[in-house]
Motif scaffolding. Structure first.
Motif, PDB file in Angstrom:
ATOM      1  N   TRP A 195      73.925  44.804  34.091  1.00  0.00           N
ATOM      2  CA  TRP A 195      75.138  45.047  34.881  1.00  0.00           C
ATOM      3  C   TRP A 195      75.434  43.927  35.854  1.00  0.00           C
ATOM      4  CZ3 TRP A 195      72.607  50.275  36.261  1.00  0.00           C
ATOM      5  CH2 TRP A 195      72.789  51.164  35.208  1.00  0.00           C
ATOM      6  N   ALA A 196      74.378  43.261  36.312  1.00  0.00           N
ATOM      7  CA  ALA A 196      74.548  42.312  37.413  1.00  0.00           C
ATOM      8  C   ALA A 196      73.934  40.963  37.066  1.00  0.00           C
ATOM      9  CB  ALA A 196      73.900  42.869  38.676  1.00  0.00           C
ATOM     10  N   HIS A 215      79.046  50.769  40.640  1.00  0.00           N
ATOM     11  CA  HIS A 215      78.536  50.139  41.834  1.00  0.00           C
ATOM     12  C   HIS A 215      77.375  50.965  42.386  1.00  0.00           C
ATOM     13  CE1 HIS A 215      79.662  49.685  46.354  1.00  0.00           C
ATOM     14  NE2 HIS A 215      78.490  49.189  46.119  1.00  0.00           N
ATOM     15  N   LYS A 232      80.920  45.701  33.825  1.00  0.00           N
ATOM     16  CA  LYS A 232      80.739  44.660  32.822  1.00  0.00           C
ATOM     17  C   LYS A 232      81.154  45.155  31.443  1.00  0.00           C
ATOM     18  CE  LYS A 232      78.567  41.560  35.307  1.00  0.00           C
ATOM     19  NZ  LYS A 232      79.090  40.243  35.551  1.00  0.00           N
ATOM     20  N   PRO A 278      78.704  40.849  39.955  1.00  0.00           N
ATOM     21  CA  PRO A 278      77.598  41.780  39.807  1.00  0.00           C
ATOM     22  C   PRO A 278      77.993  43.211  40.091  1.00  0.00           C
ATOM     23  CG  PRO A 278      76.967  39.919  41.146  1.00  0.00           C
ATOM     24  CD  PRO A 278      78.429  39.794  40.904  1.00  0.00           C
ATOM     25  N   LEU A 279      79.023  43.369  40.900  1.00  0.00           N
ATOM     26  CA  LEU A 279      79.321  44.701  41.363  1.00  0.00           C
ATOM     27  C   LEU A 279      80.403  45.389  40.545  1.00  0.00           C
ATOM     28  CD1 LEU A 279      79.261  43.666  45.068  1.00  0.00           C
ATOM     29  CD2 LEU A 279      77.504  44.883  43.844  1.00  0.00           C
ATOM     30  N   THR A 314      74.349  50.833  40.072  1.00  0.00           N
ATOM     31  CA  THR A 314      73.606  49.580  40.195  1.00  0.00           C
ATOM     32  C   THR A 314      72.683  49.629  41.402  1.00  0.00           C
ATOM     33  OG1 THR A 314      75.484  48.444  39.241  1.00  0.00           O
ATOM     34  CG2 THR A 314      73.835  47.075  40.308  1.00  0.00           C
TER      35      THR A 314
END
Lengths: 124, 181
Positions: free
Chosen positions: B113-114, B41, B28, B24-25, B44
């Protein structure tokens, strides 16, 4: 009775709407980029999906039911109760999408239910 | 120097998030190795913050708007239309809708993104925020029992989200990049 109808609509129509929209979007396919042209194509394909319209109609009903509930109850009561959609989601996923709901997930669902029950009885 | 920093950052992320996934971090995008971990990061977390604020704020505005319109009478249709019109011209309602749209856009961005299983427990914080705002802004009385209920709901959402993200078809061995959520 009215509050029962409102909360059921919020949870059931909300979850049902999300299921319909996610089904529609699976038919549409993923957006490969964030270019305006690509997004426009995806949107155009999405609005031709009957599932999309069903989903939007259900989500709109859920929204109006939410407004109705908010006209009668406190926000800090209504919003936690809508967490029941996790419960509806687990049952809906198991019944309609053939998802295997694990024991752990049922425990989570049970906790959400207990929490909502506490919120319900903590109605001041 | 830069190499060192690059190597350090993902490590920290693993430590922070060791039981969920590092996915998730991290980036992507099509080039996962490009040195852009830190900005993404941050982005997000910023979006998650927008999410857990805009959602509750939207609900508070809706509550405020509906309280100013109430009592809403449901049955005689003429009355319902009359109430509907008053809702339609209420400023807090439109501010609430705007907030909820902001929430939705932030939610979509974060999900792209996560992992869903990462976003879901974090977003359950919103239940706490909404009660807090209801208490502070609208002066709602939130009983101890209700606070306890909200805490249990957050715990439940957390437990739900710690189960596998995908249970249909073949077991997802590769980390889904968001499309399976």
């Amino acid at each position: 009775m009215l509050n029962f109808i409102l909360f059921t609509t919020i949870v059931a129509a909300g979850t049902g709407g999300e299921l319909c929209v996610s089904r529609a979007m699976k038919n549409v396919g993923e957006a490969k980029s964030f270019h305006p042209a690509e997004i426009a194509t995806v949107v155009l394909r999405a609005i031709r999906e009957p599932w999309m319209w069903a989903g939007v109609a259900m989500m709109a009903s859920a929204f109006f039911a939410l407004l109705g509930a908010l006209s009668m109850y406190n926000v800090s009561f209504v919003v936690p109760v809508t967490a029941l959609s996790y419960v509806a989601g687990a049952f809906g996923g198991a019944a309609f999408l053939g998802e295997r709901v694990t024991a752990r997930r049922w425990i989570g669902v049970a906790l959400v239910t207990i929490g909502v029950t506490l919120v319900f009885f903590g109605k001041s | 120097m830069t190499r060192q920093i690059q190597r350090r950052i993902p490590k920290k992320l693993i430590l922070y998030n060791r039981e969920v996934s590092i996915e998730p971090l991290v980036d992507k995008g099509p080039e996962p190795d490009r040195p852009a971990h830190q900005p993404l990061h941050l982005k997000t977390y910023l979006m998650i913050l927008v999410m857990v604020l805009a959602g509750p704020v939207g609900n508070i505005f809706l509550g405020m708007g509906m309280k100013s319109v109430s009592p809403v009478t449901f049955w005689p249709p003429a009355q319902l239309i009359h109430s509907g019109m008053r809702v339609f011209v209420s400023l807090p309602i439109w501010l609430g809708i705007l907030s909820l749209i902001t929430f939705f856009v932030a939610y979509m961005l974060v999900l792209s993104w996560a992992d869903y299983s990462f976003v879901q427990p974090v977003s359950s914080v919103a239940y706490g925020v909404v009660a807090l705002l209801g208490w502070l802004v609208l002066g709602e009385k939130v009983s101890a029992l209700r606070w306890a209920g909200i805490a249990v709901i957050c715990l439940g959402v957390f437990v739900v989200s710690r189960t596998g993200a995908q249970t249909t078809g073949a077991q997802a061995t590769s980390r889904p990049t968001g499309g399976n959520g």
